[in-house]
Motif scaffolding. Sequence first.
Motif, PDB file in Angstrom:
ATOM      1  N   ASN A   1       0.800  -1.219   0.000  1.00 33.48           N
ATOM      2  CA  ASN A   1       0.000   0.000   0.000  1.00 33.48           C
ATOM      3  C   ASN A   1       0.834   1.271   0.000  1.00 33.48           C
ATOM      4  O   ASN A   1       0.393   2.313  -0.478  1.00 33.48           O
ATOM      5  CB  ASN A   1      -0.930  -0.027   1.222  1.00 33.48           C
ATOM      6  CG  ASN A   1      -1.855   1.149   1.299  1.00 33.48           C
ATOM      7  OD1 ASN A   1      -1.667   2.037   2.121  1.00 33.48           O
ATOM      8  ND2 ASN A   1      -2.876   1.164   0.447  1.00 33.48           N
TER       9      ASN A   1
ATOM     10  N   ASP B   1       2.961   1.361  -3.871  1.00 31.76           N
ATOM     11  CA  ASP B   1       2.208   1.137  -5.118  1.00 31.76           C
ATOM     12  C   ASP B   1       2.705  -0.060  -5.922  1.00 31.76           C
ATOM     13  O   ASP B   1       2.863   0.001  -7.147  1.00 31.76           O
ATOM     14  CB  ASP B   1       2.242   2.394  -5.998  1.00 31.76           C
ATOM     15  CG  ASP B   1       1.820   3.646  -5.241  1.00 31.76           C
ATOM     16  OD1 ASP B   1       0.804   3.568  -4.528  1.00 31.76           O
ATOM     17  OD2 ASP B   1       2.506   4.676  -5.350  1.00 31.76           O
TER      18      ASP B   1
ATOM     19  N   SER C   1      -1.350   5.074  -6.446  1.00 28.55           N
ATOM     20  CA  SER C   1      -2.624   4.347  -6.552  1.00 28.55           C
ATOM     21  C   SER C   1      -3.031   3.672  -5.241  1.00 28.55           C
ATOM     22  O   SER C   1      -4.206   3.399  -5.012  1.00 28.55           O
ATOM     23  CB  SER C   1      -2.540   3.300  -7.661  1.00 28.55           C
ATOM     24  OG  SER C   1      -1.489   2.378  -7.422  1.00 28.55           O
TER      25      SER C   1
ATOM     26  N   LEU D   1      -7.420  -0.270  -5.928  1.00 26.36           N
ATOM     27  CA  LEU D   1      -6.512   0.876  -5.950  1.00 26.36           C
ATOM     28  C   LEU D   1      -7.252   2.029  -5.265  1.00 26.36           C
ATOM     29  O   LEU D   1      -8.054   2.726  -5.885  1.00 26.36           O
ATOM     30  CB  LEU D   1      -6.122   1.213  -7.390  1.00 26.36           C
ATOM     31  CG  LEU D   1      -5.334   0.102  -8.110  1.00 26.36           C
ATOM     32  CD1 LEU D   1      -5.207   0.389  -9.604  1.00 26.36           C
ATOM     33  CD2 LEU D   1      -3.950  -0.060  -7.484  1.00 26.36           C
TER      34      LEU D   1
ATOM     35  N   GLU E   1       4.998  -3.042 -10.246  1.00 24.44           N
ATOM     36  CA  GLU E   1       4.448  -1.699 -10.067  1.00 24.44           C
ATOM     37  C   GLU E   1       3.050  -1.632 -10.676  1.00 24.44           C
ATOM     38  O   GLU E   1       2.814  -2.153 -11.768  1.00 24.44           O
ATOM     39  CB  GLU E   1       5.354  -0.660 -10.721  1.00 24.44           C
ATOM     40  CG  GLU E   1       4.897   0.771 -10.471  1.00 24.44           C
ATOM     41  CD  GLU E   1       5.840   1.800 -11.062  1.00 24.44           C
ATOM     42  OE1 GLU E   1       5.491   2.981 -11.047  1.00 24.44           O
ATOM     43  OE2 GLU E   1       6.921   1.401 -11.558  1.00 24.44           O
TER      44      GLU E   1
END
Length: 289
Positions: free
Chosen positions: A73, A76, A96, A113, A91
């Motif tokens: 988190n 990303d 996001s 996301l 990635e």
Amino acid sequence: MRSTEIIVAEGNEGPYGVAVGSDGEVWTTLVHAGAVARVSRDGVVSRFPIDADGSRPSVIVAGPDGAMWFTRNGDDRIGRVGADGAVSSFEVGAGSAPYGLCVGADGALWFTLMNVDRIGRVTVDGEVSSFELGSSGGFPAMIAADEDGLWFALNQGNAVGRMSLDGAVVLHPLPTEGAGPVGVSAGGGVVWFTELQAGQVGRIDTDGKIVEYPLPDRSCKPHAVAATNDGGCWVTLWGSGSAVRLDAQGAVVEEILLGEGSEPHGLAVGADGEVWVALEIGVLAHIHA
């Protein structure tokens, strides 16, 4: 039922997500330590560092390739620990904030996301794509799969969403305003979700019919949910330091006290019916069937 505890972290390293691997070993993410830990069937703890500052490993699942997959988190990425212990990642878009994660019926990994209102998909070969949800500021949280699609909680959008594997989305607003849905789980022929701010657990069917079940302590902050084969579910109560089991009619039939200030987050039910809970105080609670 009774519970026992296994120490997997120190200080504020924060066990967060938990999952049972295909071999019966139990895995947890150490969100503040930037690592993933494994508990073998005989209780031995091994750690797998990510070696990336601020990665914040969060939700973890067993992948179809025999590896463990998890969201990162903080940086990303979607992480992976192979059967050989090798750690790798992919990635998924700057800023996001990937969070929820599940394995879809198509054999790919699907994830939310949070910051960009999208659902992402990554194949076991690392091919990444994503789909818009048609919401703004919805903050998609957990995600779950059934036999032909996906379910997800929109924490700030106050809705539960349904997505087909080709990206078509239907949103189902919740009856209770400001409910703050987080967890979602499909299994036993039903889909369950938690309402963190309302102190309720909900159930939704494939036609979008929603039933909400108030919990005895409305300030208990239900977080994660795991559907069970009998049509009921287990739920972690972050605010009250416990886990509860609901039957198929939404009634609380059992509560396991995990300790004041234990902060239970992630939840997993193994194929053997054993329940595992990640406690932010540094342990995994094992609730014996």
